[in-house]
Write a protein that holds these residues in place. Structure first.
Motif, PDB file in Angstrom:
ATOM      1  N   UNK A 302      30.563  19.139 -23.211  1.00 45.59           N
ATOM      2  CA  UNK A 302      30.933  18.960 -24.619  1.00 45.59           C
ATOM      3  C   UNK A 302      29.709  19.158 -25.501  1.00 45.59           C
ATOM      4  N   UNK A 303      29.958  19.477 -26.763  1.00 44.52           N
ATOM      5  CA  UNK A 303      28.856  19.828 -27.655  1.00 44.52           C
ATOM      6  C   UNK A 303      28.205  18.641 -28.317  1.00 44.52           C
ATOM      7  N   UNK A 304      28.910  17.532 -28.490  1.00 45.33           N
ATOM      8  CA  UNK A 304      28.315  16.408 -29.189  1.00 45.33           C
ATOM      9  C   UNK A 304      27.597  15.489 -28.211  1.00 45.33           C
ATOM     10  N   UNK A 305      27.131  14.360 -28.718  1.00 48.04           N
ATOM     11  CA  UNK A 305      26.282  13.491 -27.908  1.00 48.04           C
ATOM     12  C   UNK A 305      26.266  12.087 -28.509  1.00 48.04           C
ATOM     13  N   UNK A 306      25.630  11.173 -27.780  1.00 46.68           N
ATOM     14  CA  UNK A 306      25.432   9.830 -28.297  1.00 46.68           C
ATOM     15  C   UNK A 306      26.579   8.878 -28.071  1.00 46.68           C
ATOM     16  N   UNK A 307      27.604   9.281 -27.328  1.00 46.11           N
ATOM     17  CA  UNK A 307      28.743   8.419 -27.084  1.00 46.11           C
ATOM     18  C   UNK A 307      28.581   7.600 -25.819  1.00 46.11           C
ATOM     19  N   UNK A 308      29.589   6.811 -25.509  1.00 48.03           N
ATOM     20  CA  UNK A 308      29.549   6.003 -24.293  1.00 48.03           C
ATOM     21  C   UNK A 308      29.715   6.857 -23.043  1.00 48.03           C
ATOM     22  N   UNK A 309      30.210   8.084 -23.224  1.00 44.98           N
ATOM     23  CA  UNK A 309      30.393   8.998 -22.102  1.00 44.98           C
ATOM     24  C   UNK A 309      29.213   9.972 -22.019  1.00 44.98           C
ATOM     25  N   UNK A 310      28.850  10.351 -20.805  1.00 45.91           N
ATOM     26  CA  UNK A 310      27.771  11.323 -20.618  1.00 45.91           C
ATOM     27  C   UNK A 310      28.308  12.732 -20.845  1.00 45.91           C
ATOM     28  N   UNK A 311      27.498  13.559 -21.513  1.00 42.91           N
ATOM     29  CA  UNK A 311      27.908  14.934 -21.804  1.00 42.91           C
ATOM     30  C   UNK A 311      26.783  15.899 -21.461  1.00 42.91           C
ATOM     31  N   UNK A 312      27.148  17.158 -21.278  1.00 43.47           N
ATOM     32  CA  UNK A 312      26.187  18.212 -20.986  1.00 43.47           C
ATOM     33  C   UNK A 312      26.554  19.450 -21.779  1.00 43.47           C
ATOM     34  N   UNK A 313      25.544  20.209 -22.168  1.00 41.44           N
ATOM     35  CA  UNK A 313      25.805  21.493 -22.825  1.00 41.44           C
ATOM     36  C   UNK A 313      24.640  22.448 -22.581  1.00 41.44           C
ATOM     37  N   UNK A 314      24.990  23.723 -22.347  1.00 37.62           N
ATOM     38  CA  UNK A 314      23.959  24.766 -22.290  1.00 37.62           C
ATOM     39  C   UNK A 314      23.777  25.289 -23.703  1.00 37.62           C
ATOM     40  N   UNK A 315      22.748  24.805 -24.378  1.00 37.40           N
ATOM     41  CA  UNK A 315      22.596  25.078 -25.804  1.00 37.40           C
ATOM     42  C   UNK A 315      22.306  26.550 -26.106  1.00 37.40           C
ATOM     43  N   UNK A 316      21.683  27.281 -25.192  1.00 39.61           N
ATOM     44  CA  UNK A 316      21.391  28.688 -25.458  1.00 39.61           C
ATOM     45  C   UNK A 316      22.655  29.503 -25.646  1.00 39.61           C
ATOM     46  N   UNK A 317      23.774  28.998 -25.181  1.00 44.29           N
ATOM     47  CA  UNK A 317      25.051  29.699 -25.355  1.00 44.29           C
ATOM     48  C   UNK A 317      25.612  29.504 -26.752  1.00 44.29           C
ATOM     49  N   UNK A 319      25.560  29.474 -30.962  1.00 49.84           N
ATOM     50  CA  UNK A 319      24.995  30.257 -32.054  1.00 49.84           C
ATOM     51  C   UNK A 319      23.823  29.508 -32.685  1.00 49.84           C
ATOM     52  N   UNK A 320      22.721  30.206 -32.883  1.00 51.33           N
ATOM     53  CA  UNK A 320      21.556  29.612 -33.521  1.00 51.33           C
ATOM     54  C   UNK A 320      20.537  29.042 -32.562  1.00 51.33           C
ATOM     55  N   UNK A 321      20.834  29.042 -31.257  1.00 54.08           N
ATOM     56  CA  UNK A 321      19.904  28.471 -30.279  1.00 54.08           C
ATOM     57  C   UNK A 321      19.449  29.505 -29.254  1.00 54.08           C
ATOM     58  N   UNK A 322      19.300  30.744 -29.699  1.00 57.33           N
ATOM     59  CA  UNK A 322      18.871  31.812 -28.791  1.00 57.33           C
ATOM     60  C   UNK A 322      17.445  31.598 -28.284  1.00 57.33           C
ATOM     61  N   UNK A 323      16.655  30.787 -28.994  1.00 58.69           N
ATOM     62  CA  UNK A 323      15.272  30.536 -28.587  1.00 58.69           C
ATOM     63  C   UNK A 323      15.176  29.588 -27.387  1.00 58.69           C
TER      64      UNK A 323
END
Length: 353
Positions: A302-317, A319-323
């Motif tokens: 999932x894209x968000x964060x900070x919740x009671x559930x653990x999440x993961x995201x590949x940010x390079x995928x 838009x705006x995080x090509x670096x």
């Protein structure tokens, strides 16, 4: 509202601040679904619900808080006070939504944006000469670089024409650092994340010590119409009550997982700033990272964060995080059992190794 003692800990303040007091008063400020209060619109003077939320956040950050409809609305309000063509210095690695907003304002000719590497303290100090605003983010999203806020603020304070220093404190939270005490002028949060803590609201908040900055923020909120909702602020305040215990528990788990992940053969690098509930892991490449995301069962992709559930995201995928390195996975650690999380991570990583 409750009188809060400066001697109390942040954990106590999170529970007490913003609560009604007096015989017969409710334990919590009720949701106030009103568009007007007497002869004024709620967007001008606020509702009891969001005033209570602001009081609690202000106590934790050590200033006066102003709530907004979203994190990006908060960013917009901060920029609103800048004069035309002001130079805004931003970190090259930071939340893509914020950088996208800065880029939009730059393209429209409203501000001039200068980008600096987050951890290059000397470059920040040099760029501050002639700037109108320094926008710091620490740790950064998603690469978890740490910015030397106090050192930069100390150097900037000596300038004849010093820029306003803003710190996005979303990842660290007021439990990890209090930027106003380090020399910042304004602190901003996406309260959608750790403050709300349950992935059920959109909200932003800014905190300042100088009454002039507070007035600018409130004025921008009214004119832009970026007012927070009564339900959202009620939920965010309820989430804030448990922030200290949630953040402490998630941080302990994140530190444990960072140690274990550093020894895993499929992991090429672990990025963990030493505290907090966010960590990033690098694997061989984008294909491997995507496979890990697909293999995880407990950790949500999932894209968000900070919740009671653990999440993961590949940010390079995104838009705006090509670096961002193509194999970087950003994890937000929640409140699940640490051994269950490790079993899920280990199984997913082993499946692609």
């Amino acid at each position: 509202m409750a009188c809060v003692s400066e001697e109390w800990s942040a954990r106590t303040k999170a529970v007490v601040a913003g609560r009604p007091v007096g015989e017969g008063e409710p334990m919590n400020v009720p949701i106030t679904p009103a568009s007007m209060l007497g002869l004024s619109y709620a967007r001008e003077d606020g509702t009891p619900t969001w005033v209570a939320f602001e009081e609690a956040v202000g106590e934790l950050e050590g200033g006066t808080a102003v709530a907004f409809a979203s994190g990006i609305a908060t960013v917009s309000a901060v920029l609103d006070a800048r004069p035309s063509q002001a130079v805004v210095v931003v970190p090259s690695d930071s939340y893509a939504g914020t950088r996208g907003h800065f880029a939009h304002e730059h393209a429209k000719g409203r501000v001039r944006v200068v980008s600096v590497a987050p951890s290059d303290t000397a470059a920040w100090i040099e760029a501050a000469e002639g700037a109108g605003l320094l926008w710091l983010e620490s740790p950064t999203n998603p690469s978890l670089h740490v910015v030397e806020i106090a050192e930069i603020a100390s150097a900037v304070r000596r300038l004849k024409h010093r820029p306003t220093i803003v710190v996005d404190n979303t990842f660290a939270t007021p439990l990890g650092q209090r930027p106003l005490s380090l020399g910042a002028d304004i602190v901003v949060h996406s309260a959608t994340k750790f403050i709300g803590g349950h992935s059920d609201l959109l909200l932003g908040v800014a905190v300042a010590a100088d009454p002039a900055h507070v007035a600018d923020l409130r004025d921008a909120r009214t004119r832009i119409g970026a007012t927070p909702g009564a339900l959202e602020t009620f939920l965010a305040l309820r989430g804030l009550r448990t922030l200290p215990v949630r953040f402490a528990e998630a941080s302990r788990t994140a530190a444990l997982l960072a140690e274990r992940l550093a020894e895993h053969p499929a992991v090429t690098r672990v990025r963990y700033p030493g505290s907090g509930a966010m960590l990033a892991v690098e694997v061989a490449d984008a294909e491997c990272a995507d496979a890990v995301c697909a293999a995880l069962r407990l950790v949500r992709h999932a894209t968000s964060l900070g919740g009671v559930e653990s999440t993961v995201e590949r940010r390079a995928a995104r838009s705006g995080d090509a670096h961002v390195p193509s194999g970087l996975l950003r994890f937000s650690i929640g409140l699940e059992d640490p051994d269950d999380l490790w079993a899920d991570l280990n199984r997913a990583l082993c499946s692609v190794n």
